[in-house]
Motif scaffolding. Structure first.
Motif, PDB file in Angstrom:
ATOM      1  N   GLY A  90      -0.706  41.268  36.516  1.00  0.00           N
ATOM      2  CA  GLY A  90      -1.700  42.304  36.246  1.00  0.00           C
ATOM      3  C   GLY A  90      -1.254  43.721  36.512  1.00  0.00           C
ATOM      4  O   GLY A  90      -2.062  44.647  36.416  1.00  0.00           O
ATOM      5  N   LEU A  91       0.019  43.932  36.842  1.00  0.00           N
ATOM      6  CA  LEU A  91       0.505  45.293  37.097  1.00  0.00           C
ATOM      7  C   LEU A  91       0.986  45.925  35.793  1.00  0.00           C
ATOM      8  O   LEU A  91       1.851  45.378  35.116  1.00  0.00           O
ATOM      9  N   ALA A  92       0.413  47.076  35.460  1.00  0.00           N
ATOM     10  CA  ALA A  92       0.854  47.837  34.290  1.00  0.00           C
ATOM     11  C   ALA A  92       1.789  48.940  34.773  1.00  0.00           C
ATOM     12  O   ALA A  92       1.455  49.671  35.704  1.00  0.00           O
ATOM     13  N   GLU A 160      12.021  46.318  49.181  1.00  0.00           N
ATOM     14  CA  GLU A 160      10.917  46.578  50.099  1.00  0.00           C
ATOM     15  C   GLU A 160       9.705  47.135  49.344  1.00  0.00           C
ATOM     16  O   GLU A 160       8.565  46.724  49.586  1.00  0.00           O
ATOM     17  N   LEU A 161       9.948  48.046  48.427  1.00  0.00           N
ATOM     18  CA  LEU A 161       8.867  48.635  47.635  1.00  0.00           C
ATOM     19  C   LEU A 161       8.220  47.577  46.742  1.00  0.00           C
ATOM     20  O   LEU A 161       6.989  47.491  46.649  1.00  0.00           O
ATOM     21  N   ALA A 166       3.704  43.890  45.524  1.00  0.00           N
ATOM     22  CA  ALA A 166       3.277  42.495  45.336  1.00  0.00           C
ATOM     23  C   ALA A 166       2.197  42.107  46.354  1.00  0.00           C
ATOM     24  O   ALA A 166       1.230  41.415  46.010  1.00  0.00           O
ATOM     25  N   GLN A 167       2.333  42.598  47.588  1.00  0.00           N
ATOM     26  CA  GLN A 167       1.325  42.331  48.626  1.00  0.00           C
ATOM     27  C   GLN A 167      -0.021  42.917  48.231  1.00  0.00           C
ATOM     28  O   GLN A 167      -1.062  42.286  48.427  1.00  0.00           O
ATOM     29  N   HIS A 168      -0.025  44.130  47.671  1.00  0.00           N
ATOM     30  CA  HIS A 168      -1.277  44.737  47.231  1.00  0.00           C
ATOM     31  C   HIS A 168      -1.923  43.895  46.141  1.00  0.00           C
ATOM     32  O   HIS A 168      -3.137  43.679  46.149  1.00  0.00           O
ATOM     33  N   LEU A 169      -1.127  43.398  45.209  1.00  0.00           N
ATOM     34  CA  LEU A 169      -1.670  42.577  44.124  1.00  0.00           C
ATOM     35  C   LEU A 169      -2.237  41.269  44.658  1.00  0.00           C
ATOM     36  O   LEU A 169      -3.283  40.805  44.191  1.00  0.00           O
ATOM     37  N   LEU A 170      -1.566  40.692  45.655  1.00  0.00           N
ATOM     38  CA  LEU A 170      -2.050  39.431  46.251  1.00  0.00           C
ATOM     39  C   LEU A 170      -3.392  39.628  46.953  1.00  0.00           C
ATOM     40  O   LEU A 170      -4.242  38.740  46.912  1.00  0.00           O
TER      41      LEU A 170
END
Length: 173
Positions: A90-92, A160-161, A166-170
């Motif tokens: 879901g990341l654009a 790291e970035l 990915a953590q934010h999306l999870l």
């Protein structure tokens, strides 16, 4: 000159070059990612034959770049990786070019092809709305809110970035 003047200069304001060096040192020591939690200025993107508002995207990695930007050469492969690995989640990825002449971006894009949309901002209005401090600067945006801003790009920090994004999306699942 009296003996007092040189002493006065030593105790006074440091020369501009020293002040600039101290400022750079201070900024260099700060983390480059900043949590902001503020509304993202909206703008419309051309997507093929249609127009899409930035605010209609769930998650956006918005990157401001220029053809003359050295670190941008390394950020483009990183953004291609983000597109491949986190796009399905879901990341654009959207890159905004700020060259005054959009044609100046073409040789850069031939060397460093983008697998994500490129938007052009030759008049700098979008960059100004985001108060972009330098190239590249990227913003992680969730539902129209800026979550983080990252100034510059270092290949050594790419993993790291990517993990942080990915953590934010999870968290959103």
């Amino acid at each position: 000159m009296s003996r007092r003047e040189p002493a006065k200069l030593r105790r006074g304001t440091p020369p501009i070059s020293l002040r600039a060096a101290l400022l750079v040192l201070l900024l260099w020591s700060l983390p480059s990612a900043r949590s902001l939690a503020q509304p993202a200025p909206d703008f419309t993107l051309e997507s093929g034959q249609s127009l899409v508002a930035l605010s209609h995207q769930q998650w956006v990695y918005l990157d401001f770049w220029a053809s003359w930007c050295g670190p941008c050469r390394y950020s483009f492969p990183f953004m291609n990786t983000l597109q491949a690995e986190l796009g399905p989640q879901g990341l654009a990825i959207i890159a905004v070019n700020v060259d005054v002449e959009p044609a100046d971006a073409l040789p850069f894009l031939e060397k460093y092809p983008a697998q994500f949309p490129i938007h052009y901002d030759p008049d700098g209005k979008i960059a100004e709305a985001y108060a972009v401090p330098g190239m590249p600067t990227s913003y992680l945006i969730h539902q129209g809110q800026i979550i983080e801003r990252h100034i510059g790009f270092r290949a050594s920090q790419a993993e790291e970035l990517k993990a942080a994004i990915a953590q934010h999306l999870l968290k959103d699942e």
